[in-house]
Design an enzyme around this catalytic site. Structure first.
Site, PDB file in Angstrom:
ATOM      1  N   GLU A  46      26.077  43.490  63.432  1.00 43.11           N
ATOM      2  CA  GLU A  46      25.573  43.323  64.795  1.00 43.11           C
ATOM      3  C   GLU A  46      24.511  44.372  65.126  1.00 43.11           C
ATOM      4  O   GLU A  46      23.497  44.070  65.767  1.00 43.11           O
ATOM      5  CB  GLU A  46      26.734  43.446  65.796  1.00 43.11           C
ATOM      6  CG  GLU A  46      27.826  42.406  65.593  1.00 43.11           C
ATOM      7  CD  GLU A  46      28.955  42.894  64.706  1.00 43.11           C
ATOM      8  OE1 GLU A  46      30.119  42.577  65.011  1.00 43.11           O
ATOM      9  OE2 GLU A  46      28.677  43.598  63.710  1.00 43.11           O
ATOM     10  N   CYS A  69      33.739  44.745  66.421  1.00 38.71           N
ATOM     11  CA  CYS A  69      34.770  45.783  66.547  1.00 38.71           C
ATOM     12  C   CYS A  69      34.652  46.502  67.884  1.00 38.71           C
ATOM     13  O   CYS A  69      33.565  46.638  68.456  1.00 38.71           O
ATOM     14  CB  CYS A  69      34.680  46.778  65.405  1.00 38.71           C
ATOM     15  SG  CYS A  69      33.170  47.760  65.383  1.00 38.71           S
ATOM     16  N   SER A 162      37.388  39.386  18.890  1.00 38.65           N
ATOM     17  CA  SER A 162      37.207  38.523  20.064  1.00 38.65           C
ATOM     18  C   SER A 162      35.742  38.305  20.425  1.00 38.65           C
ATOM     19  O   SER A 162      35.449  37.732  21.477  1.00 38.65           O
ATOM     20  CB  SER A 162      37.914  39.147  21.274  1.00 38.65           C
ATOM     21  OG  SER A 162      37.379  40.430  21.566  1.00 38.65           O
ATOM     22  N   TRP A 164      32.130  36.514  19.649  1.00 36.10           N
ATOM     23  CA  TRP A 164      32.290  36.197  21.055  1.00 36.10           C
ATOM     24  C   TRP A 164      32.880  34.805  21.158  1.00 36.10           C
ATOM     25  O   TRP A 164      32.502  33.899  20.410  1.00 36.10           O
ATOM     26  CB  TRP A 164      30.949  36.259  21.773  1.00 36.10           C
ATOM     27  CG  TRP A 164      30.367  37.634  21.847  1.00 36.10           C
ATOM     28  CD1 TRP A 164      29.355  38.142  21.097  1.00 36.10           C
ATOM     29  CD2 TRP A 164      30.753  38.680  22.724  1.00 36.10           C
ATOM     30  NE1 TRP A 164      29.085  39.435  21.450  1.00 36.10           N
ATOM     31  CE2 TRP A 164      29.932  39.790  22.463  1.00 36.10           C
ATOM     32  CE3 TRP A 164      31.729  38.796  23.715  1.00 36.10           C
ATOM     33  CZ2 TRP A 164      30.057  41.001  23.155  1.00 36.10           C
ATOM     34  CZ3 TRP A 164      31.840  39.988  24.409  1.00 36.10           C
ATOM     35  CH2 TRP A 164      31.014  41.072  24.131  1.00 36.10           C
ATOM     36  N   THR A 190      43.359  47.016  25.905  1.00 38.42           N
ATOM     37  CA  THR A 190      42.007  46.458  26.004  1.00 38.42           C
ATOM     38  C   THR A 190      40.961  47.563  25.859  1.00 38.42           C
ATOM     39  O   THR A 190      39.934  47.382  25.189  1.00 38.42           O
ATOM     40  CB  THR A 190      41.834  45.738  27.362  1.00 38.42           C
ATOM     41  OG1 THR A 190      42.701  44.596  27.389  1.00 38.42           O
ATOM     42  CG2 THR A 190      40.404  45.276  27.566  1.00 38.42           C
ATOM     43  N   SER A 286      51.945  39.594  33.005  1.00 37.88           N
ATOM     44  CA  SER A 286      52.813  40.285  33.959  1.00 37.88           C
ATOM     45  C   SER A 286      52.485  39.882  35.391  1.00 37.88           C
ATOM     46  O   SER A 286      53.390  39.717  36.220  1.00 37.88           O
ATOM     47  CB  SER A 286      52.702  41.800  33.781  1.00 37.88           C
ATOM     48  OG  SER A 286      51.409  42.269  34.116  1.00 37.88           O
TER      49      SER A 286
END
Length: 348
Positions: A46, A69, A162, A164, A190, A286
């Site tokens: 604003e 706000c 991995s 690609w 990782t 998980s």
């Protein structure tokens, strides 16, 4: 209001823990000012819009995708500036879910004599700020999970190769997605196996789950201090000291294992509004097992890895019955040449 949403999108990933907000000022049917919230701690949308005006704002209409706000935070209340500018009407898409704001801004403006309407394009605004709304209604970060897998759901071979599985265009898009979230989260394996950069067009907070505090200090994730290592009582004292000597922030949970519910409570205390969970398979599993998934991004490359020992995209305990599986709706499919992205939300 559509224009406010387009403006708000320019702030994606940069305003946390604040929402993304755009504002447009109209007078005599013409736009005389516009702006958006660039980042936390600087002027709100604003104020940016009011500052941009070349003509008098007296009697103008302010369109904004979130309630202005009425409290003092890192910046002054927007409502005071709106009233002082002589704005006669405010049209906002939705009330702000933050209890510091919710309803107070609208009430303040109405007491000052301004006409205020609420609800125009409300669903679109809530979708754009889905993490912000989740944080203030569920009191935990919004969790998006992402993986890149072969057609048979593998993220790496048995030897952990991995690179690609998906093409570069898809990987670049995934990196851009990462930048929409306040934090990116991976497990220690990782980091050890892939040594990822975990950056984007702006750098989200990098969260590493490491129960025994064995993340190599020379890893790329430590290229600056924008890192949080989450560990447990199992972390050796000498490792804690080594991380402290490098000024790396470590959150040590009072348990033998990292419990996701406890972790998310701690992250909420730190005003972490959204998290992009990238792996590996055990970490993704998980979150799925605990039903702590609010959005999914699944990239699929045109290959089959096979093998019982290859690494699945989502590990964990898994569902005992198909009916208990994580089921998705609001699905979207996007193609990047030979790679496909399927995204969606869990069914309620």
């Amino acid at each position: 209001m559509q224009k406010t949403l387009l403006l708000a999108k320019k702030g994606l990933g940069r305003t946390y823990p604040n929402p993304v907000v755009g504002a447009v000022i109209i007078k005599n049917g013409a736009v005389i000012g516009s702006g958006y919230h660039h980042q936390a701690g600087v002027a709100h949308a604003e104020i940016e819009a009011l500052r941009s005006c070349k003509a008098s704002t007296r009697g103008a209409i302010l369109y904004v995708n979130l309630e202005p706000c009425a409290h003092q935070g890192k910046t002054p209340p927007c409502v005071d500036a709106i009233i002082a500018a002589g704005i006669s009407q405010v049209v906002c898409a939705t009330l702000d879910p933050n209890p510091l704001v919710s309803g107070k801004g609208v009430a303040y403006l109405r007491r000052a004599g301004l006409k205020v309407t609420v609800g125009l394009l409300e669903p679109q605004t809530k979708a754009l700020n889905e993490a912000y709304f989740m944080f203030h209604t569920e009191h935990r970060p919004f969790i998006a999970i992402k993986f890149a897998a072969s057609l048979d759901g593998k993220i790496a071979t048995a030897s952990h190769d991995s690179k690609w599985i998906t093409n570069k265009t898809a990987r670049d898009y995934a990196r851009k997605l990462r930048g929409h979230y306040q934090a990116v989260l991976v497990g220690v394996n990782t980091v050890i196996q892939d040594n990822p950069h975990l950056g984007s067009y702006h750098d989200p907070l990098r969260i590493i789950l490491d129960s025994s505090l064995r993340t190599p200090l020379e890893s790329q994730v430590f290229r600056d201090s924008n890192v949080l290592i989450v560990t447990t009582k199992r972390a050796p004292a000498e490792n804690l000291q080594a991380f402290a000597s490098k000024n790396i922030t470590v959150l040590q949970l009072p348990s033998q294992q990292i419990k996701l519910e406890s972790l998310l409570k701690e992250l909420a205390k730190r005003d972490i509004v959204s998290i992009f969970v990238e792996g590996g398979g055990s970490v993704l599993g998980s979150f799925v097992d605990k039903q702590l998934v609010d959005r999914l991004y699944a990239f699929y490359g045109p290959l089959i890895i096979g093998g019982q020992a290859s690494i699945p995209a989502v590990a964990g305990e898994g569902a005992a019955q198909v009916a208990q599986s994580l089921q998705l709706n609001r699905l979207r499919v996007r193609r990047f040449d030979d790679t496909f992205l399927i995204s969606g939300y869990p069914k309620n």
